[in-house]
Design a protein around this motif. Structure first.
Motif, PDB file in Angstrom:
ATOM      1  N   PRO A 155       0.886  -1.293  -0.125  1.00  0.00           N
ATOM      2  CA  PRO A 155      -0.021   0.076  -0.085  1.00  0.00           C
ATOM      3  C   PRO A 155       0.710   1.238  -0.120  1.00  0.00           C
ATOM      4  O   PRO A 155       0.243   2.311  -0.448  1.00  0.00           O
ATOM      5  N   ASP A 156       2.076   1.283   0.713  1.00  0.00           N
ATOM      6  CA  ASP A 156       3.053   2.420   0.687  1.00  0.00           C
ATOM      7  C   ASP A 156       3.539   2.571  -0.526  1.00  0.00           C
ATOM      8  O   ASP A 156       4.355   3.652  -0.618  1.00  0.00           O
ATOM      9  N   LYS A 157       3.482   1.899  -1.555  1.00  0.00           N
ATOM     10  CA  LYS A 157       3.896   2.063  -2.547  1.00  0.00           C
ATOM     11  C   LYS A 157       3.511   3.138  -3.700  1.00  0.00           C
ATOM     12  O   LYS A 157       4.274   3.574  -4.739  1.00  0.00           O
ATOM     13  N   GLY A 158       2.331   3.414  -3.808  1.00  0.00           N
ATOM     14  CA  GLY A 158       1.322   4.291  -4.426  1.00  0.00           C
ATOM     15  C   GLY A 158       0.219   3.776  -4.863  1.00  0.00           C
ATOM     16  O   GLY A 158       0.083   2.303  -4.726  1.00  0.00           O
ATOM     17  N   PRO A 159      -0.428   4.239  -5.689  1.00  0.00           N
ATOM     18  CA  PRO A 159      -1.806   3.607  -6.051  1.00  0.00           C
ATOM     19  C   PRO A 159      -1.729   2.657  -7.275  1.00  0.00           C
ATOM     20  O   PRO A 159      -0.745   2.324  -7.934  1.00  0.00           O
ATOM     21  N   VAL A 160      -2.668   1.713  -7.036  1.00  0.00           N
ATOM     22  CA  VAL A 160      -2.749   0.685  -7.856  1.00  0.00           C
ATOM     23  C   VAL A 160      -4.152   0.900  -8.937  1.00  0.00           C
ATOM     24  O   VAL A 160      -5.185   1.147  -8.279  1.00  0.00           O
ATOM     25  N   LEU A 161      -3.783   0.808 -10.244  1.00  0.00           N
ATOM     26  CA  LEU A 161      -4.700   0.795 -11.107  1.00  0.00           C
ATOM     27  C   LEU A 161      -5.526  -0.382 -11.601  1.00  0.00           C
ATOM     28  O   LEU A 161      -4.876  -1.421 -11.513  1.00  0.00           O
ATOM     29  N   VAL A 162      -6.892  -0.288 -11.581  1.00  0.00           N
ATOM     30  CA  VAL A 162      -7.704  -1.670 -12.068  1.00  0.00           C
ATOM     31  C   VAL A 162      -8.287  -1.331 -13.277  1.00  0.00           C
ATOM     32  O   VAL A 162      -9.255  -0.321 -13.330  1.00  0.00           O
ATOM     33  N   THR A 163      -7.885  -1.836 -14.189  1.00  0.00           N
ATOM     34  CA  THR A 163      -8.737  -1.574 -15.615  1.00  0.00           C
ATOM     35  C   THR A 163     -10.021  -2.535 -15.629  1.00  0.00           C
ATOM     36  O   THR A 163     -10.234  -3.414 -14.962  1.00  0.00           O
ATOM     37  N   ASN A 164     -10.849  -1.943 -16.396  1.00  0.00           N
ATOM     38  CA  ASN A 164     -12.375  -2.623 -16.613  1.00  0.00           C
ATOM     39  C   ASN A 164     -13.104  -2.883 -15.040  1.00  0.00           C
ATOM     40  O   ASN A 164     -13.506  -4.118 -14.831  1.00  0.00           O
ATOM     41  N   PRO A 165     -13.127  -1.929 -14.302  1.00  0.00           N
ATOM     42  CA  PRO A 165     -13.571  -2.418 -12.936  1.00  0.00           C
ATOM     43  C   PRO A 165     -14.829  -2.642 -13.038  1.00  0.00           C
ATOM     44  O   PRO A 165     -15.418  -2.961 -11.732  1.00  0.00           O
ATOM     45  N   SER A 166     -15.839  -2.536 -13.929  1.00  0.00           N
ATOM     46  CA  SER A 166     -17.133  -3.189 -13.979  1.00  0.00           C
ATOM     47  C   SER A 166     -17.359  -4.587 -14.062  1.00  0.00           C
ATOM     48  O   SER A 166     -18.146  -5.109 -13.750  1.00  0.00           O
TER      49      SER A 166
END
Length: 320
Positions: A155-166
């Motif tokens: 968590p402290d490394k930075g944001p995580v992107l999630v593609t196609n979250p639907s």
């Protein structure tokens, strides 16, 4: 095979079977001995029922993006016979996979005979119904998060992107990441995801991505990862080609991690479900389960699902 299985083999059971020529599924009655000759026999208690299952049972087409839904099944129950050596009769287990089995049996069948290597033990605090609700997408999402952590993500490394979250996998990944304290960001598929020029950044925006889209989206996102960023790839719904330069890998130490849910070693499957027991908010999933149906109710719920009158997940109770 266990002596009691000789008796079980003579038993009749009901289940949904796919006709490979018509892509229709129908409820049939068969003898347990007619199941494929794999080494582990499971008495199924609960199974997931998906949009694809509904289309196959009803014979009606899915609409919109649901046409591209990957076929998968998740079934949980008790081992009643095994020759594999790892599992014991009476153990509570779950099996998840894409498609059906080689003979066309879907997960919503009272018995399944599968390879022991594809079966995971259920932790004590997850019941069969909850396991069916988590399903293959939830299992895949936890595999992604475990791979992210194994590659140094935190968590402290930075944001995580999630593609196609639907998507079901995207929703599950976001639930898990939120539970673990990660900051998250999302990019939708189809018409709403940004052009690559808007996603790319020389400084990097994200510490990691969990991607199910591939193609141009993944290529653009890779160029937007921070130094040491991690791209966890679990699908290719848009395109199975990667059109990225090598520069992010050579000059920013970006790593590409693939997820293979089909041939995951048994020990890794068990570990993943232990993590689900701790870090997947199953109570939230339970609230989404709008319907639990019997085999007799599949025709009705299938029509509702195809016509989008059913909201929330559906599981089949096979204990009767």
């Amino acid at each position: 095979m266990n002596a009691s299985v000789d008796l079980i083999d003579r038993m009749s059971f009901r289940g949904a079977m796919l006709d490979s020529t018509s892509e229709r599924a129908r409820l049939v009655e068969a003898k347990v001995k007619e199941l494929p000759p794999h080494n582990t026999l499971i008495r199924v208690e609960f199974a997931a029922f998906t949009d694809t299952d509904a289309s196959r049972i009803s014979g009606l087409p899915l609409s919109g993006q649901r046409k591209c839904t990957t076929s998968w099944y998740a079934a949980a129950g008790l081992v009643v016979g095994t020759e594999g050596g790892r599992l014991r009769v009476g153990e509570r287990v779950v099996v998840t996979a894409t498609g059906g089995d080689a003979a066309g049996w879907l997960g919503c069948s009272e018995f399944l005979r599968v390879c022991e290597s594809g079966v995971a033990r259920l932790p004590g605090n997850i019941n069969a119904q909850s396991a069916a609700l988590v399903g293959h997408p939830g299992y895949m999402a936890m595999l992604c998060v475990c791979s992210l952590e194994d590659s140094g993500g935190a968590p402290d490394k930075g944001p995580v992107l999630v593609t196609n979250p639907s998507s079901a996998l995207g929703q599950a990944a976001l639930l898990i990441l939120d539970r673990l304290g990660y900051e998250t960001d999302t990019i939708f598929g189809g018409e709403v995801y940004p052009e690559p020029s808007n996603v790319a950044s020389s400084d990097g925006r994200w510490a990691a991505v969990i991607d199910t889209m591939g193609g141009a989206v993944l290529s653009a996102v890779i160029s937007g990862l921070k130094y040491g960023g991690i791209a966890v790839v679990a699908g290719a719904t848009d395109d199975d080609e990667l059109k990225s330069s090598l520069h992010p890998f050579l000059f920013r130490a970006v790593r590409l991690v693939g997820i293979d849910a089909e041939t995951t070693p048994a020990a890794e499957r068990d570990r993943t479900w232990r993590r689900i027991a701790v870090d997947y908010p199953i109570t939230s999933v339970d609230l989404l389960a709008a319907r639990t149906v019997s085999l007799e109710g599949l025709e009705s719920v299938s029509r509702d699902m195809v016509h989008q009158k059913q909201h929330g997940r559906v599981v089949v109770d096979l204990r009767a």
